[in-house]
Structure formats: C-alpha cells, structure tokens
Design a protein around this motif. Structure first.
Motif, PDB file in Angstrom:
ATOM      1  N   CYS A  37       0.844  -1.195   0.000  1.00 28.50           N
ATOM      2  CA  CYS A  37       0.000   0.000   0.000  1.00 28.50           C
ATOM      3  C   CYS A  37       0.877   1.242   0.000  1.00 28.50           C
ATOM      4  O   CYS A  37       1.700   1.442   0.895  1.00 28.50           O
ATOM      5  CB  CYS A  37      -0.944   0.031   1.189  1.00 28.50           C
ATOM      6  SG  CYS A  37      -2.141   1.393   1.084  1.00 28.50           S
ATOM      7  N   TRP A  38       0.678   2.052  -1.021  1.00 26.72           N
ATOM      8  CA  TRP A  38       1.383   3.332  -1.154  1.00 26.72           C
ATOM      9  C   TRP A  38       0.453   4.459  -0.727  1.00 26.72           C
ATOM     10  O   TRP A  38      -0.697   4.521  -1.159  1.00 26.72           O
ATOM     11  CB  TRP A  38       1.808   3.551  -2.603  1.00 26.72           C
ATOM     12  CG  TRP A  38       2.947   2.691  -3.040  1.00 26.72           C
ATOM     13  CD1 TRP A  38       2.876   1.460  -3.623  1.00 26.72           C
ATOM     14  CD2 TRP A  38       4.339   3.000  -2.930  1.00 26.72           C
ATOM     15  NE1 TRP A  38       4.130   0.978  -3.889  1.00 26.72           N
ATOM     16  CE2 TRP A  38       5.049   1.904  -3.473  1.00 26.72           C
ATOM     17  CE3 TRP A  38       5.045   4.088  -2.436  1.00 26.72           C
ATOM     18  CZ2 TRP A  38       6.437   1.868  -3.534  1.00 26.72           C
ATOM     19  CZ3 TRP A  38       6.431   4.057  -2.489  1.00 26.72           C
ATOM     20  CH2 TRP A  38       7.114   2.969  -3.030  1.00 26.72           C
ATOM     21  N   LEU A  39       0.956   5.348   0.104  1.00 26.12           N
ATOM     22  CA  LEU A  39       0.200   6.513   0.527  1.00 26.12           C
ATOM     23  C   LEU A  39       0.730   7.774  -0.144  1.00 26.12           C
ATOM     24  O   LEU A  39       1.936   7.900  -0.394  1.00 26.12           O
ATOM     25  CB  LEU A  39       0.274   6.684   2.050  1.00 26.12           C
ATOM     26  CG  LEU A  39      -0.286   5.547   2.903  1.00 26.12           C
ATOM     27  CD1 LEU A  39      -0.165   5.895   4.383  1.00 26.12           C
ATOM     28  CD2 LEU A  39      -1.727   5.231   2.534  1.00 26.12           C
ATOM     29  N   VAL A  40      -0.186   8.669  -0.444  1.00 21.50           N
ATOM     30  CA  VAL A  40       0.167  10.001  -0.921  1.00 21.50           C
ATOM     31  C   VAL A  40      -0.497  11.019  -0.003  1.00 21.50           C
ATOM     32  O   VAL A  40      -1.480  10.708   0.685  1.00 21.50           O
ATOM     33  CB  VAL A  40      -0.265  10.239  -2.390  1.00 21.50           C
ATOM     34  CG1 VAL A  40       0.507   9.326  -3.335  1.00 21.50           C
ATOM     35  CG2 VAL A  40      -1.769  10.051  -2.557  1.00 21.50           C
ATOM     36  N   ARG A  41       0.039  12.228   0.010  1.00 25.27           N
ATOM     37  CA  ARG A  41      -0.541  13.301   0.823  1.00 25.27           C
ATOM     38  C   ARG A  41      -0.654  14.548  -0.040  1.00 25.27           C
ATOM     39  O   ARG A  41       0.325  14.962  -0.685  1.00 25.27           O
ATOM     40  CB  ARG A  41       0.324  13.581   2.049  1.00 25.27           C
ATOM     41  CG  ARG A  41      -0.311  14.560   3.039  1.00 25.27           C
ATOM     42  CD  ARG A  41       0.481  14.600   4.325  1.00 25.27           C
ATOM     43  NE  ARG A  41       1.700  15.365   4.201  1.00 25.27           N
ATOM     44  CZ  ARG A  41       1.804  16.680   4.484  1.00 25.27           C
ATOM     45  NH1 ARG A  41       0.759  17.351   4.908  1.00 25.27           N
ATOM     46  NH2 ARG A  41       2.969  17.297   4.363  1.00 25.27           N
ATOM     47  N   GLY A  46       1.437  20.502  -3.737  1.00 25.93           N
ATOM     48  CA  GLY A  46       1.167  19.411  -4.653  1.00 25.93           C
ATOM     49  C   GLY A  46       1.095  18.076  -3.933  1.00 25.93           C
ATOM     50  O   GLY A  46       1.185  17.995  -2.701  1.00 25.93           O
ATOM     51  N   ARG A  47       0.929  17.033  -4.690  1.00 30.32           N
ATOM     52  CA  ARG A  47       0.786  15.678  -4.137  1.00 30.32           C
ATOM     53  C   ARG A  47       2.154  15.096  -3.797  1.00 30.32           C
ATOM     54  O   ARG A  47       3.078  15.105  -4.614  1.00 30.32           O
ATOM     55  CB  ARG A  47       0.037  14.786  -5.111  1.00 30.32           C
ATOM     56  CG  ARG A  47      -0.151  13.351  -4.661  1.00 30.32           C
ATOM     57  CD  ARG A  47      -1.259  12.657  -5.417  1.00 30.32           C
ATOM     58  NE  ARG A  47      -2.583  13.099  -4.943  1.00 30.32           N
ATOM     59  CZ  ARG A  47      -3.730  12.561  -5.323  1.00 30.32           C
ATOM     60  NH1 ARG A  47      -3.742  11.564  -6.210  1.00 30.32           N
ATOM     61  NH2 ARG A  47      -4.870  12.999  -4.845  1.00 30.32           N
ATOM     62  N   MET A  48       2.279  14.578  -2.567  1.00 30.07           N
ATOM     63  CA  MET A  48       3.536  14.017  -2.088  1.00 30.07           C
ATOM     64  C   MET A  48       3.426  12.498  -2.009  1.00 30.07           C
ATOM     65  O   MET A  48       2.367  11.956  -1.654  1.00 30.07           O
ATOM     66  CB  MET A  48       3.860  14.568  -0.690  1.00 30.07           C
ATOM     67  CG  MET A  48       3.758  16.083  -0.566  1.00 30.07           C
ATOM     68  SD  MET A  48       4.964  16.970  -1.565  1.00 30.07           S
ATOM     69  CE  MET A  48       6.433  16.757  -0.559  1.00 30.07           C
ATOM     70  N   LEU A 153       5.402  13.783  -5.694  1.00 29.19           N
ATOM     71  CA  LEU A 153       5.120  12.592  -6.508  1.00 29.19           C
ATOM     72  C   LEU A 153       5.659  12.761  -7.923  1.00 29.19           C
ATOM     73  O   LEU A 153       6.217  11.812  -8.500  1.00 29.19           O
ATOM     74  CB  LEU A 153       3.616  12.335  -6.529  1.00 29.19           C
ATOM     75  CG  LEU A 153       3.127  11.159  -7.370  1.00 29.19           C
ATOM     76  CD1 LEU A 153       3.744   9.851  -6.917  1.00 29.19           C
ATOM     77  CD2 LEU A 153       1.598  11.077  -7.320  1.00 29.19           C
ATOM     78  N   SER A 154       5.504  13.941  -8.493  1.00 36.38           N
ATOM     79  CA  SER A 154       5.987  14.165  -9.863  1.00 36.38           C
ATOM     80  C   SER A 154       7.500  14.018  -9.944  1.00 36.38           C
ATOM     81  O   SER A 154       8.031  13.489 -10.931  1.00 36.38           O
ATOM     82  CB  SER A 154       5.554  15.542 -10.354  1.00 36.38           C
ATOM     83  OG  SER A 154       6.077  16.569  -9.515  1.00 36.38           O
ATOM     84  N   HIS A 155       8.216  14.459  -8.909  1.00 40.56           N
ATOM     85  CA  HIS A 155       9.672  14.331  -8.898  1.00 40.56           C
ATOM     86  C   HIS A 155      10.081  12.868  -8.748  1.00 40.56           C
ATOM     87  O   HIS A 155      11.059  12.414  -9.362  1.00 40.56           O
ATOM     88  CB  HIS A 155      10.269  15.155  -7.763  1.00 40.56           C
ATOM     89  CG  HIS A 155      10.116  16.626  -7.932  1.00 40.56           C
ATOM     90  ND1 HIS A 155      10.606  17.540  -7.023  1.00 40.56           N
ATOM     91  CD2 HIS A 155       9.517  17.358  -8.920  1.00 40.56           C
ATOM     92  CE1 HIS A 155      10.318  18.769  -7.429  1.00 40.56           C
ATOM     93  NE2 HIS A 155       9.663  18.681  -8.579  1.00 40.56           N
ATOM     94  N   MET A 156       9.324  12.119  -7.933  1.00 42.31           N
ATOM     95  CA  MET A 156       9.648  10.710  -7.745  1.00 42.31           C
ATOM     96  C   MET A 156       9.416   9.918  -9.028  1.00 42.31           C
ATOM     97  O   MET A 156      10.196   9.017  -9.361  1.00 42.31           O
ATOM     98  CB  MET A 156       8.815  10.134  -6.601  1.00 42.31           C
ATOM     99  CG  MET A 156       9.140  10.735  -5.241  1.00 42.31           C
ATOM    100  SD  MET A 156      10.859  10.499  -4.741  1.00 42.31           S
ATOM    101  CE  MET A 156      10.894   8.738  -4.469  1.00 42.31           C
TER     102      MET A 156
END
Length: 218
Positions: A37-41, A46-48, A153-156
């Motif tokens: 399970c991946w979480l974002v915040r 922006g979205r992390m 998230l975009s950088h990852m």
C-alpha cells in the motif's frame, strides 16, 4: 517471530499448494502473496509520495527506502485483512474500502538474506490511498520501520524514469517505543533510485502514474 510465520504457498499458476513457515518459503522459493500500500498526501505544494525507510536489522534490504506499508499474507489471510499492515507499521487507521487497487505485480528475486541465500517469489496486490496524517502523526513500528519520508510525486516519477539523479525529501525518524513522532525533528535528505528496494521493471513508474490519478480521501 517473522521467520516462523506460516504462509500459504502456490505454484507458478497460482494454485494453492499448502502452508509453509516463512523461512522455508524463502529458502525453497515458494510463490506466496503479499500486500503493498502506497500513501500520498495532498499539500498546497502538490501531491507528495510517502515512503518508509527499513530498519537496519531487517533480514532483506536493510536501510533501504521502501513501499509505505507492506507485508506477507499469513496463512488463511485475505488481502482485505492485510490492511492491518497500515495500522501495525504506521499507525494509520484506514479501512480496506478506503484503498484503491492499482495492479498485481509478480516478482522473483534471488539473493542473500541475513540467514543465507534466499529465493523470493511474490504475487503482490498493490493499493494506493491518500494519507490522513502528516509525517509527525505516524506511529512507526519500531522493529520494522526506521522512518517515514515524503517527496513530490511528480519528482519521484521522474526519478524512477531516470530523468533525475536524486530527489529532495523530508522525513522523520521513529521513536524506540513506537510513540507518535510529534516531537521528532524533520530531516531533509536527497534520495536516489539505488537507495530503494529493487522491484520488477516498471513497478515504481506504474505505481506513481496510478497515484497521480488517485481520488482524494473522503
């Protein structure tokens, strides 16, 4: 102990073969099921993407960055029940119906663990969810998780695509007693692809792409 946990084992066609201790599963190389399970915040910036750092004494991939929460399905356990990993590892009170299924991954890895050679053959159900917590609100399982971090998230996605050599991330380390990380200072680091647990080709890119489309938590 984890080595003595019983897991359901399967053949290469995902037909159930029986039950086996986890240590034997990895020694012989039985196929088994896992939960990711991946979480974002979502933030003003922006979205992390939220990810964990594995403890230094883990039997595989110590000190590497990894999926936000993951674990083996125990014998007789369903993937719905495996949502317990979020509560156990991170103290996140999400229900299974709050997770979004992303994809199924199959992976075969041969390498060395703390107790010698191992063969890890996994069928992983991968999920995503928006985190209701800030980094300092997590309760980290002290014997499993060293710290929790986040980065854009975009950088990852660019990192996993090979378009960046590193990404700036912010995180907190856990406390020995598993207490909330509220008093822990933030740390600022640069993460590289080589510092993440190896996954099947395209796994990280596929995950990040799906997570970009994830609906906010209601």
């Amino acid at each position: 102990m984890a080595a003595h946990e019983l897991l359901d084992i399967y053949d290469e066609h995902d037909r159930h073969l029986g039950v086996c201790p986890r240590s034997e599963v990895h020694r012989v190389g039985h196929w088994h099921h896992t939960f990711h399970c991946w979480l974002v915040r979502d933030t003003e910036a922006g979205r992390m993407l939220v990810f964990q750092k594995r403890q230094h004494h883990k039997d595989t991939f110590p000190d590497l960055y990894d999926i936000t929460a993951a674990g083996h399905l125990l014998a007789g356990e369903t993937v719905e029940q495996a949502v317990r990993e979020l509560e156990e590892e991170l103290g996140v009170p999400l229900r299974f119906d709050q997770l979004t299924p992303l994809f199924i991954a199959r992976d075969e890895w041969h390498g060395e663990g703390a107790n010698g050679p191992l063969i890890d053959r996994e069928v992983s159900s991968v999920f995503g969810a928006c985190s209701p917590l800030t980094l300092r609100e997590y309760r980290l399982q002290a014997d499993e998780v060293a710290g929790v971090f986040e980065a854009p998230l975009s950088h990852m996605l660019e990192l996993f695509h090979g378009e960046r050599s590193s990404v700036a991330a912010t995180g907190v380390y856990g406390q020995p007693d598993g207490a909330p990380t509220q008093e822990q200072p933030y740390v600022h680091i640069e993460v590289t692809l080589e510092q993440f647990v190896p996954q099947p080709h395209g796994y990280y890119e596929q995950t990040c792409t799906h997570l970009q489309q994830l609906s906010p938590l209601e």
